[in-house]
Design a protein around this motif. Structure first.
Motif, PDB file in Angstrom:
ATOM      1  N   ALA A   1       0.847  -1.189   0.000  1.00 32.00           N
ATOM      2  CA  ALA A   1       0.000   0.000   0.000  1.00 32.00           C
ATOM      3  C   ALA A   1       0.882   1.239   0.000  1.00 32.00           C
ATOM      4  CB  ALA A   1      -0.922  -0.007   1.219  1.00 32.00           C
ATOM      5  N   PRO A   2       1.440   1.617  -1.147  1.00 35.23           N
ATOM      6  CA  PRO A   2       2.395   2.740  -1.194  1.00 35.23           C
ATOM      7  C   PRO A   2       1.832   4.014  -0.589  1.00 35.23           C
ATOM      8  CG  PRO A   2       2.284   1.603  -3.318  1.00 35.23           C
ATOM      9  CD  PRO A   2       1.178   1.052  -2.480  1.00 35.23           C
ATOM     10  N   SER A   3       2.656   4.701   0.177  1.00 37.12           N
ATOM     11  CA  SER A   3       2.196   5.913   0.859  1.00 37.12           C
ATOM     12  C   SER A   3       1.769   6.992  -0.128  1.00 37.12           C
ATOM     13  CB  SER A   3       3.289   6.447   1.786  1.00 37.12           C
ATOM     14  OG  SER A   3       4.479   6.707   1.061  1.00 37.12           O
TER      15      SER A   3
ATOM     16  N   ASN B   1      -2.264  11.248   6.574  1.00 36.82           N
ATOM     17  CA  ASN B   1      -0.967  11.176   7.242  1.00 36.82           C
ATOM     18  C   ASN B   1      -0.661   9.710   7.518  1.00 36.82           C
ATOM     19  OD1 ASN B   1       1.396  12.180   8.431  1.00 36.82           O
ATOM     20  ND2 ASN B   1       0.488  12.165  10.470  1.00 36.82           N
ATOM     21  N   VAL B   2       0.221   9.140   6.725  1.00 34.36           N
ATOM     22  CA  VAL B   2       0.473   7.699   6.809  1.00 34.36           C
ATOM     23  C   VAL B   2       1.963   7.425   6.937  1.00 34.36           C
ATOM     24  CG1 VAL B   2      -1.596   7.185   5.452  1.00 34.36           C
ATOM     25  CG2 VAL B   2       0.596   7.442   4.280  1.00 34.36           C
TER      26      VAL B   2
ATOM     27  N   ALA C   1       0.821   3.907  10.495  1.00 30.31           N
ATOM     28  CA  ALA C   1      -0.547   3.990   9.982  1.00 30.31           C
ATOM     29  C   ALA C   1      -0.582   3.762   8.481  1.00 30.31           C
ATOM     30  CB  ALA C   1      -1.162   5.355  10.310  1.00 30.31           C
ATOM     31  N   ALA C   2      -1.557   2.992   8.045  1.00 28.86           N
ATOM     32  CA  ALA C   2      -1.879   2.824   6.623  1.00 28.86           C
ATOM     33  C   ALA C   2      -3.368   3.129   6.503  1.00 28.86           C
ATOM     34  CB  ALA C   2      -1.556   1.418   6.143  1.00 28.86           C
ATOM     35  N   HIS C   3      -3.709   4.293   5.987  1.00 26.30           N
ATOM     36  CA  HIS C   3      -5.088   4.766   6.008  1.00 26.30           C
ATOM     37  C   HIS C   3      -5.700   4.713   4.610  1.00 26.30           C
ATOM     38  CE1 HIS C   3      -8.089   8.116   7.359  1.00 26.30           C
ATOM     39  NE2 HIS C   3      -8.596   6.915   7.546  1.00 26.30           N
ATOM     40  N   THR C   4      -5.793   5.851   3.912  1.00 25.39           N
ATOM     41  CA  THR C   4      -6.425   5.827   2.598  1.00 25.39           C
ATOM     42  C   THR C   4      -5.613   5.045   1.573  1.00 25.39           C
ATOM     43  OG1 THR C   4      -5.466   8.024   2.157  1.00 25.39           O
ATOM     44  CG2 THR C   4      -7.739   7.951   2.917  1.00 25.39           C
ATOM     45  N   ASN C   5      -4.318   4.889   1.809  1.00 24.87           N
ATOM     46  CA  ASN C   5      -3.537   4.024   0.919  1.00 24.87           C
ATOM     47  C   ASN C   5      -3.950   2.561   1.082  1.00 24.87           C
ATOM     48  OD1 ASN C   5      -2.354   4.470   3.509  1.00 24.87           O
ATOM     49  ND2 ASN C   5      -0.418   3.616   2.824  1.00 24.87           N
ATOM     50  N   LEU C   6      -4.314   2.147   2.300  1.00 27.53           N
ATOM     51  CA  LEU C   6      -4.788   0.780   2.509  1.00 27.53           C
ATOM     52  C   LEU C   6      -6.242   0.638   2.074  1.00 27.53           C
ATOM     53  CD1 LEU C   6      -3.852  -1.978   3.516  1.00 27.53           C
ATOM     54  CD2 LEU C   6      -4.686  -1.363   5.795  1.00 27.53           C
ATOM     55  N   ASP C   7      -7.006   1.728   2.101  1.00 22.99           N
ATOM     56  CA  ASP C   7      -8.355   1.702   1.522  1.00 22.99           C
ATOM     57  C   ASP C   7      -8.288   1.356   0.039  1.00 22.99           C
ATOM     58  OD1 ASP C   7      -9.840   2.436   3.806  1.00 22.99           O
ATOM     59  OD2 ASP C   7      -9.491   4.554   3.451  1.00 22.99           O
ATOM     60  N   ALA C   8      -7.315   1.953  -0.649  1.00 20.69           N
ATOM     61  CA  ALA C   8      -7.247   1.844  -2.106  1.00 20.69           C
ATOM     62  C   ALA C   8      -6.512   0.604  -2.593  1.00 20.69           C
ATOM     63  CB  ALA C   8      -6.557   3.089  -2.677  1.00 20.69           C
TER      64      ALA C   8
ATOM     65  N   PRO D   1      -1.975   3.783  -9.980  1.00 25.99           N
ATOM     66  CA  PRO D   1      -1.391   2.451 -10.131  1.00 25.99           C
ATOM     67  C   PRO D   1      -2.460   1.416 -10.464  1.00 25.99           C
ATOM     68  CG  PRO D   1      -1.536   3.054  -7.826  1.00 25.99           C
ATOM     69  CD  PRO D   1      -1.910   4.272  -8.607  1.00 25.99           C
ATOM     70  N   SER D   2      -2.090   0.408 -11.203  1.00 23.19           N
ATOM     71  CA  SER D   2      -3.025  -0.619 -11.646  1.00 23.19           C
ATOM     72  C   SER D   2      -3.648  -1.344 -10.457  1.00 23.19           C
ATOM     73  CB  SER D   2      -2.304  -1.619 -12.552  1.00 23.19           C
ATOM     74  OG  SER D   2      -3.157  -2.669 -12.920  1.00 23.19           O
ATOM     75  N   GLY D   3      -4.981  -1.494 -10.479  1.00 26.52           N
ATOM     76  CA  GLY D   3      -5.676  -2.243  -9.440  1.00 26.52           C
ATOM     77  C   GLY D   3      -6.022  -1.441  -8.205  1.00 26.52           C
ATOM     78  N   PHE D   4      -5.505  -0.221  -8.069  1.00 23.64           N
ATOM     79  CA  PHE D   4      -5.773   0.604  -6.902  1.00 23.64           C
ATOM     80  C   PHE D   4      -7.028   1.437  -7.134  1.00 23.64           C
ATOM     81  CE2 PHE D   4      -1.580  -0.678  -5.995  1.00 23.64           C
ATOM     82  CZ  PHE D   4      -1.260  -0.352  -4.696  1.00 23.64           C
ATOM     83  N   GLY D   5      -7.735   1.723  -6.059  1.00 21.64           N
ATOM     84  CA  GLY D   5      -8.899   2.586  -6.165  1.00 21.64           C
ATOM     85  C   GLY D   5      -9.712   2.571  -4.885  1.00 21.64           C
ATOM     86  N   LEU D   6     -10.443   3.654  -4.632  1.00 20.28           N
ATOM     87  CA  LEU D   6     -11.297   3.740  -3.459  1.00 20.28           C
ATOM     88  C   LEU D   6     -12.606   3.007  -3.715  1.00 20.28           C
ATOM     89  CD1 LEU D   6     -10.721   7.479  -2.503  1.00 20.28           C
ATOM     90  CD2 LEU D   6      -9.734   5.458  -1.413  1.00 20.28           C
ATOM     91  N   GLY D   7     -13.081   2.273  -2.716  1.00 24.35           N
ATOM     92  CA  GLY D   7     -14.331   1.550  -2.835  1.00 24.35           C
ATOM     93  C   GLY D   7     -14.241   0.371  -3.782  1.00 24.35           C
ATOM     94  N   ARG D   8     -15.309  -0.395  -3.829  1.00 21.69           N
ATOM     95  CA  ARG D   8     -15.422  -1.513  -4.764  1.00 21.69           C
ATOM     96  C   ARG D   8     -16.871  -1.608  -5.212  1.00 21.69           C
ATOM     97  NH1 ARG D   8     -10.782  -0.823  -4.340  1.00 21.69           N
ATOM     98  NH2 ARG D   8      -9.096  -2.312  -3.968  1.00 21.69           N
ATOM     99  N   VAL D   9     -17.083  -2.112  -6.400  1.00 19.93           N
ATOM    100  CA  VAL D   9     -18.424  -2.387  -6.901  1.00 19.93           C
ATOM    101  C   VAL D   9     -18.393  -3.755  -7.556  1.00 19.93           C
ATOM    102  CG1 VAL D   9     -17.979  -1.147  -9.071  1.00 19.93           C
ATOM    103  CG2 VAL D   9     -20.339  -1.539  -8.317  1.00 19.93           C
ATOM    104  N   GLY D  10     -19.375  -4.584  -7.226  1.00 21.50           N
ATOM    105  CA  GLY D  10     -19.384  -5.937  -7.761  1.00 21.50           C
ATOM    106  C   GLY D  10     -20.766  -6.568  -7.672  1.00 21.50           C
ATOM    107  N   GLN D  11     -20.837  -7.823  -8.087  1.00 17.45           N
ATOM    108  CA  GLN D  11     -22.105  -8.547  -8.102  1.00 17.45           C
ATOM    109  C   GLN D  11     -22.283  -9.293  -6.784  1.00 17.45           C
ATOM    110  OE1 GLN D  11     -22.882  -6.778 -11.208  1.00 17.45           O
ATOM    111  NE2 GLN D  11     -24.299  -8.504 -10.994  1.00 17.45           N
ATOM    112  N   LEU D  12     -23.476  -9.248  -6.247  1.00 15.09           N
ATOM    113  CA  LEU D  12     -23.805 -10.014  -5.055  1.00 15.09           C
ATOM    114  C   LEU D  12     -23.902 -11.484  -5.425  1.00 15.09           C
ATOM    115  CD1 LEU D  12     -24.458  -9.410  -2.067  1.00 15.09           C
ATOM    116  CD2 LEU D  12     -26.877  -9.332  -2.709  1.00 15.09           C
TER     117      LEU D  12
END
Length: 388
Positions: free
Chosen positions: A25-27, A35-36, A108-115, A247-258
């Motif tokens: 999870a790059p800073s 602040n990470v 701390a790994a905050h929004t970088n770990l979210d993404a 970066p490839s594969g990184f992003g906030l949130g997820r959307v998918g099929q139940l």
């Protein structure tokens, strides 16, 4: 608890754990306001025992000190806003002083770990049985730059290795990535110059290599300094370009099929049970059947429109305000608020397991413990007027 696999492994230092987390999870993928990283402690201190938790509560810190923990890794940064003082009569700063006096490092790994892939939102999507989940919103936009320099063929490899050592050239899981192409450089050295090729006061054309690497914006200065130290020219030519892709594969949130579509009202109650939320606050229309769901741990209501645009019928997050509830109604989207703590604590166990595996693979012996006790600061009202 997750232990190292063999006694022959070495004890890591705090900076080794930071380095492994930086790979996952790059800073530089964290939001600008975040602040990470290593927020307190000695990077060179040995870490024989580390705990992973959602946040640094007073109770957690005291238990960690009693257990002789060397490092605590949390999702919520214990040092977030700029401090004006460090006082024992301020509970927030008293915790920092207590940790420092006990020699406990805080990371701390905050929004970088979210993404990050495999981070908070992937853990949340997995808990809610989403399949084919993909990022809801891109991360790291503007956090990456391209460094281009021009050098003689004889020194191109030397410069590339210096750039790699400074953190440049990482694309996804691949390291030491670069591109080079031959070309011809032309320059006129000043009368007082000491050019590597040609003579002072004379125009020269030389065969050169154009070398390109990507570098996190936060590390660009260090990469430029490393390039200049390795470069043989008196006045090296180089360019830095901002890049807009994350970066490839990184992003906030997820959307998918139940995995198993269900009725809208049933989905909200089911999701609350899956996350251990005592209540589910919902807004917006409940569809007859929910089959596509967006999730964003913590406070993610600002992405409601993005979720609707990507075909989600329900949006699961931790908390949202009155106007977000109205927006969900306008968008025709079922908004489920299931608790900031509950939508993020799902990462603690997977984080501890992954960190333990990374440490063992890197040749380190460190005891990693997941600490997911508690339910967060909110609790149901039980006084007069409370609902049964």
């Amino acid at each position: 608890m997750f232990d190292g696999m063999a006694s022959s492994l070495q004890t890591p230092k705090a900076r080794d754990i930071v380095g492994l987390m930086e790979r996952w999870a790059p800073s530089w993928t964290a939001e600008d306001w975040d602040n990470v990283g290593l927020l307190l402690g000695d990077p060179n201190a040995a870490v024989r025992r580390a705990w992973v938790a959602l946040e640094l509560s007073p109770e957690l810190l005291e238990r960690a000190i009693a257990a002789r923990v060397d490092m605590i890794l949390t999702h919520h940064p214990p040092l977030f806003r700029p401090l004006k003082n460090l006082r024992q009569d301020n509970p927030a700063t008293a915790r920092l002083l207590r940790a420092a006096n006990a020699g406990v490092a805080l990371f701390a790994a905050h929004t970088n770990l979210d993404a990050a892939p495999g981070g908070v939102n992937d853990a949340l999507a997995a808990r809610l049985d989403l399949v084919e989940a993909k990022p809801l919103a891109p991360a790291g936009m503007g956090g990456l730059q391209k460094l281009v320099c021009f050098a003689p063929q004889s020194h191109a490899e030397q410069i590339a290795q210096a750039l790699f050592a400074a953190g440049a050239g990482v694309i996804g899981d691949y390291a030491q990535c670069s591109f080079s192409a031959p070309g011809r450089g032309h320059f006129l050295a000043p009368d007082q110059g000491r050019p590597l090729v040609g003579q002072a006061g004379q125009a020269v054309t030389v065969e050169e290599i154009r070398l390109e690497v990507v570098v996190p914006a936060r590390e660009a200065g260090a990469a430029v300094r490393a390039m200049l130290r390795a470069h043989p020219y008196e006045e090296p030519a180089f360019d830095i370009y901002p890049l807009r892709q994350g970066p490839s594969g990184f992003g906030l949130g997820r959307v998918g099929q139940l995995a198993e579509p269900m009725a809208g009202e049933r989905f909200a109650a089911w999701a609350a049970r899956r996350l251990g939320a005592s209540t589910a606050m919902i807004a917006g229309p409940a569809p007859d059947i929910v089959h596509r769901v967006a999730v964003l741990g913590g406070s993610g209501a600002e992405y409601l429109a993005q979720a609707a645009a990507m075909g989600a019928q329900a949006f699961v997050t931790g908390e949202a305000g009155h106007h977000s509830a109205e927006q969900a109604q306008d968008l025709g989207l079922l908004l489920c608020c299931l608790g900031h703590y509950q939508t993020e604590v799902v990462i603690v166990e997977p984080w501890a397991k992954r960190l333990a595996a990374m440490l063992a693979e890197a040749g380190f012996d460190c005891e990693i413990t997941a600490s997911a006790q508690g339910q967060g600061p909110w609790r149901p009202a039980d006084g007069p007027g409370a609902r049964p």
